[in-house]
Design a protein around this motif. Structure first.
Motif, mmCIF file in Angstrom:
data_model
loop_
_atom_site.group_PDB
_atom_site.id
_atom_site.type_symbol
_atom_site.label_atom_id
_atom_site.label_comp_id
_atom_site.label_asym_id
_atom_site.label_seq_id
_atom_site.Cartn_x
_atom_site.Cartn_y
_atom_site.Cartn_z
ATOM 1 N N LEU A 1 5.609 3.077 -8.057
ATOM 2 C CA LEU A 1 4.971 3.797 -8.673
ATOM 3 C C LEU A 1 5.189 4.802 -8.846
ATOM 4 C CD1 LEU A 1 1.106 1.794 -7.666
ATOM 5 C CD2 LEU A 1 3.056 1.003 -9.335
ATOM 6 N N ARG A 2 4.126 5.653 -9.807
ATOM 7 C CA ARG A 2 4.632 7.093 -9.818
ATOM 8 C C ARG A 2 3.067 7.738 -10.686
ATOM 9 N NH1 ARG A 2 6.950 11.723 -12.735
ATOM 10 N NH2 ARG A 2 8.300 13.270 -11.272
ATOM 11 N N GLY A 3 2.747 8.237 -9.755
ATOM 12 C CA GLY A 3 1.691 9.485 -10.327
ATOM 13 C C GLY A 3 0.693 9.690 -9.358
ATOM 14 N N HIS A 4 -1.066 10.529 -9.151
ATOM 15 C CA HIS A 4 -1.633 10.663 -8.340
ATOM 16 C C HIS A 4 -2.309 10.260 -8.158
ATOM 17 C CE1 HIS A 4 -1.719 15.271 -6.339
ATOM 18 N NE2 HIS A 4 -3.006 14.527 -6.161
ATOM 19 N N LYS A 5 -3.092 10.164 -7.456
ATOM 20 C CA LYS A 5 -4.330 9.183 -7.393
ATOM 21 C C LYS A 5 -5.312 10.415 -6.669
ATOM 22 C CE LYS A 5 -4.081 5.285 -9.281
ATOM 23 N NZ LYS A 5 -4.407 5.195 -9.777
ATOM 24 N N TRP A 6 -6.854 10.789 -7.535
ATOM 25 C CA TRP A 6 -7.641 11.625 -7.235
ATOM 26 C C TRP A 6 -8.657 11.614 -5.803
ATOM 27 C CZ3 TRP A 6 -7.773 16.508 -8.246
ATOM 28 C CH2 TRP A 6 -8.550 16.875 -8.146
ATOM 29 N N PHE A 7 -8.583 10.130 -5.518
ATOM 30 C CA PHE A 7 -9.936 10.192 -4.702
ATOM 31 C C PHE A 7 -9.599 9.219 -4.196
ATOM 32 C CE2 PHE A 7 -13.954 12.673 -4.129
ATOM 33 C CZ PHE A 7 -13.594 12.152 -2.591
ATOM 34 N N THR A 8 -9.001 8.612 -3.246
ATOM 35 C CA THR A 8 -7.834 7.663 -2.034
ATOM 36 C C THR A 8 -8.374 7.393 -0.960
ATOM 37 O OG1 THR A 8 -6.829 7.272 -3.792
ATOM 38 C CG2 THR A 8 -7.417 5.940 -1.691
ATOM 39 N N SER A 9 -10.192 6.755 -1.098
ATOM 40 C CA SER A 9 -10.544 7.202 0.400
ATOM 41 C C SER A 9 -9.334 6.372 1.787
ATOM 42 C CB SER A 9 -12.405 6.705 1.052
ATOM 43 O OG SER A 9 -12.647 7.797 0.288
ATOM 44 N N SER B 1 -10.929 10.952 2.622
ATOM 45 C CA SER B 1 -11.199 10.862 1.245
ATOM 46 C C SER B 1 -9.491 11.993 1.037
ATOM 47 C CB SER B 1 -11.895 11.094 0.606
ATOM 48 O OG SER B 1 -12.729 10.154 1.201
ATOM 49 N N SER B 2 -8.391 11.364 0.396
ATOM 50 C CA SER B 2 -7.936 11.764 0.166
ATOM 51 C C SER B 2 -7.430 11.750 -1.796
ATOM 52 C CB SER B 2 -6.023 11.296 0.285
ATOM 53 O OG SER B 2 -6.409 10.116 0.687
ATOM 54 N N GLU B 3 -5.889 12.930 -1.684
ATOM 55 C CA GLU B 3 -5.564 12.441 -2.679
ATOM 56 C C GLU B 3 -3.903 12.101 -3.073
ATOM 57 O OE1 GLU B 3 -5.470 16.580 -5.153
ATOM 58 O OE2 GLU B 3 -7.738 16.022 -4.132
ATOM 59 N N PRO B 4 -3.364 11.103 -2.676
ATOM 60 C CA PRO B 4 -1.899 11.180 -2.943
ATOM 61 C C PRO B 4 -1.318 10.983 -3.208
ATOM 62 C CG PRO B 4 -3.396 8.890 -2.630
ATOM 63 C CD PRO B 4 -4.727 9.294 -2.896
ATOM 64 N N GLU B 5 -0.068 10.705 -3.650
ATOM 65 C CA GLU B 5 1.116 10.608 -4.839
ATOM 66 C C GLU B 5 1.959 9.648 -4.494
ATOM 67 O OE1 GLU B 5 3.132 14.257 -6.228
ATOM 68 O OE2 GLU B 5 4.247 13.680 -4.982
ATOM 69 N N PHE B 6 2.583 9.349 -5.877
ATOM 70 C CA PHE B 6 3.142 7.477 -5.546
ATOM 71 C C PHE B 6 4.462 8.187 -6.160
ATOM 72 C CE2 PHE B 6 -0.690 5.838 -5.860
ATOM 73 C CZ PHE B 6 -0.888 5.720 -4.353
ATOM 74 N N ASP B 7 5.796 8.475 -5.188
ATOM 75 C CA ASP B 7 7.130 8.395 -6.361
ATOM 76 C C ASP B 7 7.997 7.476 -5.434
ATOM 77 O OD1 ASP B 7 9.190 9.724 -7.297
ATOM 78 O OD2 ASP B 7 8.571 11.490 -7.064
ATOM 79 N N GLY B 8 8.411 6.656 -6.323
ATOM 80 C CA GLY B 8 9.235 5.149 -5.737
ATOM 81 C C GLY B 8 8.279 4.596 -4.783
ATOM 82 N N THR B 9 7.750 4.891 -5.138
ATOM 83 C CA THR B 9 6.341 3.766 -3.803
ATOM 84 C C THR B 9 6.284 1.873 -4.231
ATOM 85 O OG1 THR B 9 5.088 5.640 -4.165
ATOM 86 C CG2 THR B 9 3.559 3.256 -3.381
ATOM 87 N N VAL B 10 7.084 1.418 -3.599
ATOM 88 C CA VAL B 10 7.280 -0.549 -3.662
ATOM 89 C C VAL B 10 6.177 -0.854 -3.962
ATOM 90 C CG1 VAL B 10 7.955 -2.036 -3.322
ATOM 91 C CG2 VAL B 10 9.291 0.048 -2.650
ATOM 92 N N ALA B 11 5.129 -2.120 -4.494
ATOM 93 C CA ALA B 11 4.636 -2.196 -5.047
ATOM 94 C C ALA B 11 4.338 -3.728 -5.096
ATOM 95 C CB ALA B 11 3.635 -1.172 -6.087
ATOM 96 N N TRP B 12 3.473 -4.451 -5.306
ATOM 97 C CA TRP B 12 4.061 -6.045 -5.765
ATOM 98 C C TRP B 12 2.506 -6.482 -6.584
ATOM 99 C CZ3 TRP B 12 5.511 -3.946 -1.417
ATOM 100 C CH2 TRP B 12 6.942 -4.885 -0.878
ATOM 101 N N LEU B 13 2.609 -6.559 -7.934
ATOM 102 C CA LEU B 13 2.099 -6.862 -8.643
ATOM 103 C C LEU B 13 0.605 -8.132 -8.087
ATOM 104 C CD1 LEU B 13 0.702 -6.890 -11.768
ATOM 105 C CD2 LEU B 13 2.391 -8.520 -12.470
ATOM 106 N N VAL B 14 0.073 -7.444 -8.216
ATOM 107 C CA VAL B 14 -1.709 -9.172 -7.754
ATOM 108 C C VAL B 14 -2.296 -9.157 -9.274
ATOM 109 C CG1 VAL B 14 -3.729 -9.098 -6.779
ATOM 110 C CG2 VAL B 14 -2.233 -7.683 -6.129
#
Length: 553
Positions: free
Chosen positions: A217-225, A275-288
């Motif tokens: 994943l690559r991107g930026h989330k705005w409101f991740t508690s 509550s946070s703003e996390p950034e993903f850059d090369g973040t490993v993720a599994w499809l659900v």
């Protein structure tokens, strides 16, 4: 000899404390007739002893202090360790961990999914209604953990690994390989700054790897508690469209996944919870679930957390009513105790009606969720529409309710160490979390248009009280005609009428006559003002207050 010994000693007479209430704690947070009756009625009478035990613990001086300390000492972000390594950890006061450990051990996170007894989800909701008397912030990670389980089941291989850990009653706050821990917490990352609730505008990209089902994943989330959770369900744009992914904080090899917390939100309330703003850059993720079906996959999670928004609003109502009732029992003004003064009694009785209606609806929704899980399609349809209706209305009533309860304490309630300002700041969150009022009102319209049986399920529920109260019958008749005429602009008005009719029907069926009659006369019959405390002359206040304020000191 001390030369001052013979001098008159100050008596500090102006500092004598009189006409102030004693501390409320300890008290029993489960001493609530509406809650205990609903628990039994919705199929979880087997849990009553445990709920009563938890209620006594929630009202203890120790647990009440945990709630206060967890909010006074807010979480702190540590982006790097002392050597400069990126760690993205959040530090919490020990009181937060005491609250979390108790909540998880008592089954308020995912444990209900592992309990085959009918009423398990009702018991969990009732537990939240009493343990929430401590504080609200830690209810966020427990709610998301509960809600993650049905969404994760869209991919059975992942559910097989993670579900036993998400349904565990063990709390372990340390970040390490999820499968090496005794229990896990789950969060979710849905919204982004350009879209908020409009998640289809998300730009976080998911790129497939050579390993089937694994993406980066690559991107930026705005409101991740609750960024300290172990795993997250995240929405991102895959080649096939918006999809749902499982993102662990720690990868199977023990290395930290790329989950860079840019900052913690400086929020109005809910301050014990990060509550946070996390950034993903090369973040490993599994499809659900399937690619392109992210909203459908995660919507079950949303339905669960919306129920918890209703539950938490009902909890705040009850908690602040108990605080107000305790104060007026012990405070006198103008020659009489406040609780004996007619206008104050009107205010308290009006608040009591609202609180009972919220609690009764919450437990009915929990009962529907429990039966839907067990395959009842009628209850599934009812749950789909009634949860959105309840989320809209009960959370909208919360801020006005807590403000009125605070006012019962006068200036004492406006002071931070009374606890009432914290409850007041918390109340608006529940209308915003999991979709603001507009989002939920429009979701009701969507359910009516797209969900087979939703309208029939709602009116089937209302039909159970046909003929019992003329005001309720008239409200249901109006509601049916409203359905044919309402457009988007009128969605809030329609959903409000649905909620009031539903609450009234439940009170007519289950509450004492004095409660049901006063609710129907005011909320449906129009004999009511714009503020709490405007119950009409002739309303039987005594039985309402005796039922609502039986607990406390």
């Amino acid at each position: 000899m001390d030369p001052t010994a013979a001098l008159p000693q100050p008596q500090y007479a102006t500092h004598d404390v009189t006409n102030q209430p004693p501390p409320l704690a300890p008290y029993d947070a489960s001493d609530d007739a509406a809650l205990l009756e609903g628990l039994r009625r919705e199929g979880a009478e087997w849990a009553e002893q445990g709920i009563r035990r938890l209620g006594a613990r929630a009202g203890s001086a120790e647990a009440q202090e945990w709630g206060e300390l967890a909010n006074r000492h807010e979480p702190e972000l540590r982006s790097h360790d002392r050597y400069g390594n990126r760690i993205d950890e959040v530090d919490f006061h020990p009181s937060w961990h005491h609250l979390m450990r108790t909540a998880v051990a008592e089954g308020l996170a995912g444990a209900a999914w592992a309990d085959d007894r009918p009423g398990a989800h009702v018991a969990r909701t009732a537990g939240g209604l009493v343990w929430g008397h401590t504080e609200s912030g830690h209810g966020c990670p427990t709610s998301m953990t509960y809600a993650a389980v049905p969404a994760l089941r869209a991919t059975p291989d992942l559910a097989k690994v993670y579900e036993p850990l998400l349904t565990s009653r063990e709390y372990d706050p340390e970040l390490r390989v999820p499968t090496e821990k005794p229990g896990l917490l789950a969060g979710m990352g849905m919204t982004e700054k350009q879209g908020g609730s409009d998640v289809r505008t998300n730009t976080t990209a998911a790129t497939p790897t050579s390993e089937p089902g694994v993406y980066t994943l690559r991107g930026h989330k705005w409101f991740t508690s609750a960024p300290m959770c172990d795993v997250f369900l995240v929405l991102a744009q895959a080649p096939g469209g918006l999809s749902c992914f499982l993102v662990p904080r720690v990868l199977p090899d023990g290395s930290r996944n790329a989950f860079r917390i840019q900052r913690l939100k400086d929020k109005l309330g809910n301050r014990s919870n990060a509550s946070s703003e996390p950034e993903f850059d090369g973040t490993v993720a599994w499809l659900v679930g399937d690619e392109g079906r992210g909203v459908k996959t995660i919507i079950e999670m949303v339905n669960c957390t919306r129920l918890d928004c209703v539950m938490n609003s009902a909890t705040l109502m009850r908690k602040t009513l108990v605080e107000a009732g305790h104060h007026v029992r012990h405070r006198s003004a103008f020659g009489a105790r406040l609780v004996d003064q007619p206008l104050m009694r009107n205010v308290l009785a009006d608040l009591a009606l609202e609180s009972e209606a919220a609690t009764t609806l919450t437990l009915r929704l929990a009962g529907a969720a429990d039966r839907a899980v067990r395959g009842d399609e009628q209850e599934r349809a009812f749950r789909r529409i009634a949860t959105a209706v309840g989320k809209y209305w009960v959370t909208k009533r919360g801020p006005a309710f807590t403000a009125e309860a605070l006012e019962c304490l006068g200036g004492n309630g406006y002071v931070e160490d009374s606890g009432m300002p914290r409850h007041y700041r918390e109340a608006p969150l529940l209308s915003i979390w999991e979709g603001s009022g507009n989002v939920n009102a429009l979701d009701v319209l969507r359910a009516l248009a797209r969900e087979p049986g939703a309208a029939d399920a709602l009116f089937g529920e209302l039909a159970r009280t046909r003929g019992a109260d003329a005001r309720l019958d008239a409200a249901v008749t109006r509601l049916k005609s409203d359905l044919a005429e309402t457009d988007q602009a009128g969605a809030r008005r329609l959903v409000e009428r649905m909620a009031l009719a539903l609450q009234a029907s439940l009170l007519v069926r289950y509450a004492p006559a004095a409660v049901a009659d006063a609710f129907c006369a005011t909320r449906l019959g129009g004999d009511w003002g714009y503020a709490f405390g405007t119950l009409p002359a002739g309303t039987g206040l005594d039985p309402i207050l005796e039922r609502a304020l039986s607990g406390g000191n």
